[in-house]
Design an enzyme around this catalytic site. Structure first.
Site, PDB file in Angstrom:
ATOM      1  N   GLN A 164       3.085   9.904   1.146  1.00  0.00           N
ATOM      2  CA  GLN A 164       4.395   9.274   1.274  1.00  0.00           C
ATOM      3  C   GLN A 164       5.338   9.640   0.124  1.00  0.00           C
ATOM      4  O   GLN A 164       6.551   9.497   0.259  1.00  0.00           O
ATOM      5  CB  GLN A 164       4.264   7.757   1.350  1.00  0.00           C
ATOM      6  CG  GLN A 164       3.591   7.276   2.617  1.00  0.00           C
ATOM      7  CD  GLN A 164       3.411   5.783   2.589  1.00  0.00           C
ATOM      8  OE1 GLN A 164       2.402   5.288   2.113  1.00  0.00           O
ATOM      9  NE2 GLN A 164       4.404   5.061   3.072  1.00  0.00           N
TER      10      GLN A 164
ATOM     11  N   HIS B  46      -1.909   7.944   6.886  1.00  0.00           N
ATOM     12  CA  HIS B  46      -0.925   8.772   6.179  1.00  0.00           C
ATOM     13  C   HIS B  46      -1.565  10.042   5.616  1.00  0.00           C
ATOM     14  O   HIS B  46      -0.975  11.118   5.679  1.00  0.00           O
ATOM     15  CB  HIS B  46      -0.279   8.001   5.020  1.00  0.00           C
ATOM     16  CG  HIS B  46       0.824   7.090   5.430  1.00  0.00           C
ATOM     17  ND1 HIS B  46       1.989   7.528   6.025  1.00  0.00           N
ATOM     18  CD2 HIS B  46       0.947   5.749   5.318  1.00  0.00           C
ATOM     19  CE1 HIS B  46       2.776   6.499   6.257  1.00  0.00           C
ATOM     20  NE2 HIS B  46       2.172   5.401   5.844  1.00  0.00           N
TER      21      HIS B  46
ATOM     22  N   CYS C  77       6.029  -0.244   7.260  1.00  0.00           N
ATOM     23  CA  CYS C  77       5.701   0.912   6.437  1.00  0.00           C
ATOM     24  C   CYS C  77       6.892   1.276   5.557  1.00  0.00           C
ATOM     25  O   CYS C  77       8.034   1.268   6.018  1.00  0.00           O
ATOM     26  CB  CYS C  77       5.338   2.088   7.349  1.00  0.00           C
ATOM     27  SG  CYS C  77       4.891   3.586   6.474  1.00  0.00           S
ATOM     28  N   LEU C  78       6.614   1.600   4.305  1.00  0.00           N
ATOM     29  CA  LEU C  78       7.681   2.012   3.395  1.00  0.00           C
ATOM     30  C   LEU C  78       8.354   3.305   3.868  1.00  0.00           C
ATOM     31  O   LEU C  78       9.505   3.551   3.534  1.00  0.00           O
ATOM     32  CB  LEU C  78       7.130   2.187   1.976  1.00  0.00           C
ATOM     33  CG  LEU C  78       6.608   0.909   1.310  1.00  0.00           C
ATOM     34  CD1 LEU C  78       5.970   1.229  -0.033  1.00  0.00           C
ATOM     35  CD2 LEU C  78       7.708  -0.131   1.172  1.00  0.00           C
TER      36      LEU C  78
ATOM     37  N   GLY D  38       0.837  -1.193   0.000  1.00  0.00           N
ATOM     38  CA  GLY D  38       0.000   0.000   0.000  1.00  0.00           C
ATOM     39  C   GLY D  38       0.868   1.237   0.000  1.00  0.00           C
ATOM     40  O   GLY D  38       2.009   1.207   0.476  1.00  0.00           O
TER      41      GLY D  38
ATOM     42  N   HIS E 108      -4.229   2.026   7.783  1.00  0.00           N
ATOM     43  CA  HIS E 108      -2.834   2.477   7.833  1.00  0.00           C
ATOM     44  C   HIS E 108      -2.590   3.565   6.781  1.00  0.00           C
ATOM     45  O   HIS E 108      -2.017   4.616   7.079  1.00  0.00           O
ATOM     46  CB  HIS E 108      -1.927   1.266   7.593  1.00  0.00           C
ATOM     47  CG  HIS E 108      -0.471   1.576   7.488  1.00  0.00           C
ATOM     48  ND1 HIS E 108       0.432   1.217   8.456  1.00  0.00           N
ATOM     49  CD2 HIS E 108       0.254   2.200   6.518  1.00  0.00           C
ATOM     50  CE1 HIS E 108       1.640   1.614   8.093  1.00  0.00           C
ATOM     51  NE2 HIS E 108       1.561   2.210   6.919  1.00  0.00           N
ATOM     52  N   GLU E 109      -3.045   3.328   5.553  1.00  0.00           N
ATOM     53  CA  GLU E 109      -2.811   4.292   4.465  1.00  0.00           C
ATOM     54  C   GLU E 109      -3.620   5.576   4.678  1.00  0.00           C
ATOM     55  O   GLU E 109      -3.137   6.668   4.393  1.00  0.00           O
ATOM     56  CB  GLU E 109      -3.122   3.673   3.109  1.00  0.00           C
ATOM     57  CG  GLU E 109      -2.266   2.464   2.755  1.00  0.00           C
ATOM     58  CD  GLU E 109      -0.769   2.687   2.841  1.00  0.00           C
ATOM     59  OE1 GLU E 109      -0.298   3.838   2.708  1.00  0.00           O
ATOM     60  OE2 GLU E 109      -0.037   1.700   3.061  1.00  0.00           O
TER      61      GLU E 109
END
Length: 168
Positions: A51, A138, A92-93, A46, A134-135
């Site tokens: 991000q 962000h 997480c990225l 995701g 989660h996304e």
């Protein structure tokens, strides 16, 4: 198509509140394509536009091993469907190499626009429910490390800052 730069914690731009997409147009389509390329390249499941330093309410996701189930959420809204919280190991990225348990609602309803700008609704549970929450965090300037203790979050910040200094 392009591989975009993924911001890493503690970059303050990750705290920016994303704005709603007013119109799904060619620019939105290009962003979505670039976000998918970036997410797949980084081996993620995701990615939120925040991000990649684009502060619009756009999320891409693909939970499949084969990268053949792409999902797009434009202007997503989440409604918990249960009070029951489940712990899920998240990574997480934007927080590379760090994983920890976060408690989130087990089931949620998502309302969003699809890639063409058509409204849709989806009920999700398990990994899909966790990932969309989660996304969406962000998009609201929140990271999964914000759910951890201050001590853990500070340790993670220091570790990543040290790694970033060595990479520079």
């Amino acid at each position: 198509m392009a591989i975009l730069n993924i911001l890493e914690f503690p970059d303050p731009r990750l705290r920016t509140l994303a704005q709603p997409v007013a119109e799904v147009n060619d620019q939105t389509q290009q962003l979505i394509d670039d976000m998918f390329d970036t997410m797949y390249h980084a081996k993620g499941i995701g990615l939120a536009a925040t991000q990649v330093n684009v502060h619009q309410r756009v999320v891409v996701m693909d939970l499949s091993e084969e990268h053949d189930q792409p999902r797009v959420f434009i202007n997503p809204e989440i409604e918990p469907l249960t009070d029951e919280l489940i712990p899920y190991q998240e990574g997480c990225l934007s927080v590379p190499g760090i994983h920890d348990d976060v408690n989130r609602p087990q089931r949620v309803r998502i309302r969003a626009l699809d890639r063409q700008g058509v409204p849709y609704e989806l009920e999700a549970e398990g990994l899909l429910a966790v990932c969309i929450q989660h996304e969406c965090d962000h998009l609201n300037g929140k990271l999964f490390v914000d759910y951890l203790s201050t001590l853990k979050r500070d340790r993670i910040r220091k570790k990543l800052e040290k790694q970033q200094r060595h990479q520079a």
